[in-house]
Design an enzyme around this catalytic site. Structure first.
Site, PDB file in Angstrom:
ATOM      1  N   SER A 259       1.096  -1.143  -0.328  1.00 40.39           N
ATOM      2  CA  SER A 259      -0.072   0.131  -0.030  1.00 40.39           C
ATOM      3  C   SER A 259       0.883   1.419  -0.170  1.00 40.39           C
ATOM      4  CB  SER A 259      -1.077  -0.014   1.666  1.00 40.39           C
ATOM      5  OG  SER A 259      -0.475   0.320   2.291  1.00 40.39           O
ATOM      6  N   ASP A 260      -0.185   2.272  -0.700  1.00 42.36           N
ATOM      7  CA  ASP A 260       0.420   3.537  -0.405  1.00 42.36           C
ATOM      8  C   ASP A 260       0.562   4.102   1.628  1.00 42.36           C
ATOM      9  OD1 ASP A 260       2.472   5.562  -0.676  1.00 42.36           O
ATOM     10  OD2 ASP A 260       1.745   5.772  -2.664  1.00 42.36           O
ATOM     11  N   TYR A 261       1.645   5.184   1.974  1.00 43.47           N
ATOM     12  CA  TYR A 261       1.784   5.515   3.120  1.00 43.47           C
ATOM     13  C   TYR A 261      -0.096   5.664   3.697  1.00 43.47           C
ATOM     14  CZ  TYR A 261       3.588   7.693   6.976  1.00 43.47           C
ATOM     15  OH  TYR A 261       3.974   7.664   8.443  1.00 43.47           O
TER      16      TYR A 261
END
Length: 716
Positions: A259-261
């Protein structure tokens, strides 16, 4: 390592924690308020701190070794951490931003730069980089265009492949795992505003936005990051159709999906997930593996499994992918991999790396305008080096890892290295976009009046492009125009060095500046590269890979657009009623895709194709003779475009299908050939199958996308 046997002895909770990526500072004993990114509380079972799977952000070789050692000493299963970092355009020795590297049209250069970045990062404790970013970008208002290769899918695919292979190589000592991002279509964020939604039809998605991700996967990329945006109403982090159906099942990607942040948690804010438990469910259903910097998996996966909503098979597959990545990186044999404190001190910022960074900046720079003032002569009596970016090391660009301004060569220092004290400096104005202070202009004008030539360094602050650095207004600040106008009143011999991470709307600058050399954000050796280009020790050869708008209101603007049923036929600003046009500005960009000047001139002649009918399985050879008719040995980027005249869906007015970068001595002529095959004509049509449709095609060869067709052939 027998990762299946390792998996079999792990508890459910231990498996789940392998899917958690936390900030490295958590392992260093720092308070959570020191964590990077959105300020949010990470709530999880602290007893499992030493069973989580990976760490975000580099802390340097020495601390990495200490953290890994402490982690393993406290870990029950002795599964090493993975250390990750956004190594985007270099680690400590920075080369130009990615949009600039693409402007070199040199895939070997992109490969070599990524390889160099991997070497510096690996010996300083990094094992995975969140690069390359291959998002197709058509709107320069979006701050992250600096990380991309531009507006063309063909070039993006070539650069994606080269960069992945540069980072990963054969996974030897100095290679690191690459992570292609952001899946998918993040570059089409509505309004050019970061994190915004994306809505598009599937043919557009498949023909333009997906190919570069697929190219990275075909090149063997080991990990992939989902994007922040929603795509057609579904956030990518939980988009089962996008991640499982296309990425996993259709493309066969079995690497780690990250996932991104905190984007798992953000599904709640999107309004797609009811709560953290629902977010964890939807992310796992989409086959997301690692959750970065939020804790929905550790909080809710075990409960979802006990309820039968998520199966143990789903969890095991995700954990096996993570363990396999660690095994492929060799971490079970050597948890520190190539991390080496002493070697890091010798290799990082070494001469070899600086030389490559300088060469990359020279190859990436684009000469946008020249009325004859360039190149400068080395026997010039004096040069006034003026501007807010003339004497600062802050020209290396955003996403800068460990780079430092004091280690970066300034333009002033670069010019002084060639002409010594004949280079004089005045700042002129500040770089901040909100600055209106004109108090420094008079001193700069006084200096310009005394000097033979002026190099005026204008543009945007290096941190005004990048993540969340979006702009509605792409014009230069008024104070910079005030400085330029006042300098021009006393000295017409002005060269503008433009520093930017994105295309700017500089029609006004183009109208008054005698010469414009776009340096982008050139990296650690930017000042030396600029000086070499100014004095023709190197000749500009870059070509822009994103169209420059005339004004901000034209955005998004790109060369490979569709025609309309009512196109504007006249190219000048004449009111043409009932056509697709503006009343107050031309449709065309200020500088089109593929545009860039040289100190030399080129003659294109004898354009030809070897036949006018092509049957399936055959190829057509297109050729052109290119001659250097100027006074400098130099490089030229020859570009092939094709137009499909009629299709089952509307086709673009032209598409890049080939390019070749050639070097020509003075007076030298070379024949450049391109192969046109069925694959180069294929696209996803109305039935969403990819194929080349029978019909007529136009062929273009030129120095930019602004070239005319010279031949036509038919596919039968």
């Amino acid at each position: 390592m027998d990762i299946q046997a390792l998996l079999n002895k792990m508890t459910v909770k231990e498996k789940i924690y392998q899917l958690l990526m936390m900030n490295t500072l958590a392992y260093a004993g720092k308070k959570e308020e020191n964590l990077t990114g959105p300020a949010a509380k990470l709530i999880f079972d602290k007893n499992y701190l030493f069973e989580s799977g990976s760490a975000l952000n580099s802390v340097g070789a020495r601390r990495m070794i200490d953290i890994q050692k402490n982690y393993l000493e406290n870990s029950k299963n002795k599964i090493p951490l993975i250390f990750t970092q956004d190594v985007i355009h270099g680690y400590r020795t920075l080369y130009p931003v990615n949009l600039a590297i693409a402007s070199s049209f040199d895939t070997k250069l992109a490969h070599d730069c990524a390889q160099m970045a991997a070497k510096e990062a690996s010996i300083d404790g990094v094992q995975v980089t969140f690069a390359p970013m291959v998002d197709l970008v058509r709107d320069p208002r979006w701050g992250r265009v600096m990380e991309s290769s531009g507006e063309d899918p063909y070039l993006n695919c070539k650069m994606a492949k080269a960069t992945v292979e540069g980072y990963q190589g054969d996974m030897g000592k100095y290679n690191i795992a690459a992570c292609v991002k952001h899946f998918a279509a993040y570059g089409a964020a509505e309004g050019g505003r970061d994190y915004n939604c994306v809505d598009m039809g599937e043919p557009t998605l498949r023909n333009y936005y997906l190919p570069a991700y697929k190219a990275a996967i075909d090149a063997g990329v080991m990990t992939l990051m989902t994007s922040f945006n929603s795509l057609n109403g579904v956030p990518s982090a939980g988009n089962k159709w996008l991640v499982k159906d296309i990425l996993r099942d259709e493309w066969g990607f079995d690497g780690v999906v990250i996932s991104d942040y905190a984007s798992f948690r953000e599904m709640i804010v999107h309004g797609y997930a009811e709560d953290g438990k629902d977010a964890a469910y939807k992310a796992m259903e989409a086959t997301g593996d690692i959750e970065m910097s939020s804790t929905n998996y550790p909080l809710y996966l075990e409960e979802l499994i006990s309820e039968g909503k998520i199966s143990m098979e789903q969890l095991d597959k995700a954990v096996l992918r993570v363990l396999k990545l660690k095994d492929d990186l060799g971490l079970f044999d050597n948890p520190y991999r190539s991390t080496d404190v002493e070697e890091a001190e010798k290799i990082i910022l070494c001469k070899e790396h600086r030389d490559l960074a300088r060469y990359a900046a020279e190859e990436s720079a684009v000469l946008l305008k020249n009325n004859g003032i360039l190149p400068l002569k080395e026997d010039v009596s004096s040069v006034a080096v003026i501007g807010p970016l003339a004497n600062t090391g802050e020209i290396f660009g955003n996403w800068h890892c460990g780079a430092k301004a004091e280690e970066t060569i300034t333009v002033l220092d670069g010019i002084k290295s060639i002409i010594g004290d004949r280079a004089k400096y005045a700042k002129g104005c500040d770089i901040e976009i909100t600055s209106t202070d004109e108090s420094q202009i008079a001193k700069a004008v006084k200096l310009a009046k005394k000097c033979e030539k002026v190099v005026l360094c204008l543009g945007e602050h290096q941190f005004d492009s990048g993540e969340s650095q979006c702009k509605a207004i792409l014009e230069l600040p008024e104070v910079q125009y005030k400085l330029l106008n006042e300098v021009l009143k006393v000295n017409k011999n002005v060269v503008v060095l433009l520093f930017t991470g994105r295309p700017l709307a500089i029609e006004r600058l183009d109208a008054i500046a005698p010469a414009i050399l776009n340096m982008w954000m050139p990296g650690t050796e930017g000042g030396n590269a600029a000086a070499n280009l100014l004095f023709a020790r190197s000749v500009p050869s870059g070509k822009i890979t994103m169209s420059f708008p005339r004004v901000s209101g034209q955005c998004p603007i790109y060369y490979n657009s569709y025609n309309t049923g009512r196109p504007k036929l006249q190219k000048d600003l004449v009111r043409e009623k009932y056509t697709s046009s503006y009343l107050d500005v031309l449709n065309s960009p200020l500088y089109p895709f593929g545009y860039g000047m040289s100190y030399s001139t080129f003659e294109y002649s004898d354009k030809a194709i070897d036949k006018t009918t092509m049957t399936r399985g055959e190829k057509i050879i297109a050729s052109v003779k290119v001659k250097n008719t100027g006074n400098y040995k130099c490089k030229e980027i020859v570009q092939l475009y094709i137009r499909d005249l009629v299709g089952s869906i509307v086709r673009p007015v032209k598409e890049l299908k080939g390019f070749e970068k050639i070097e020509l001595d003075i007076g030298e002529e070379k024949t450049v050939t391109f192969e046109i095959d069925e694959e180069s004509l294929a696209f996803y049509g109305a039935d969403l199958t990819k194929k080349a449709e029978s019909g007529k095609f136009q062929v273009f060869i030129g120095a930019s996308s602004d070239c005319e067709p010279f031949a036509e052939f038919e596919l039968k």
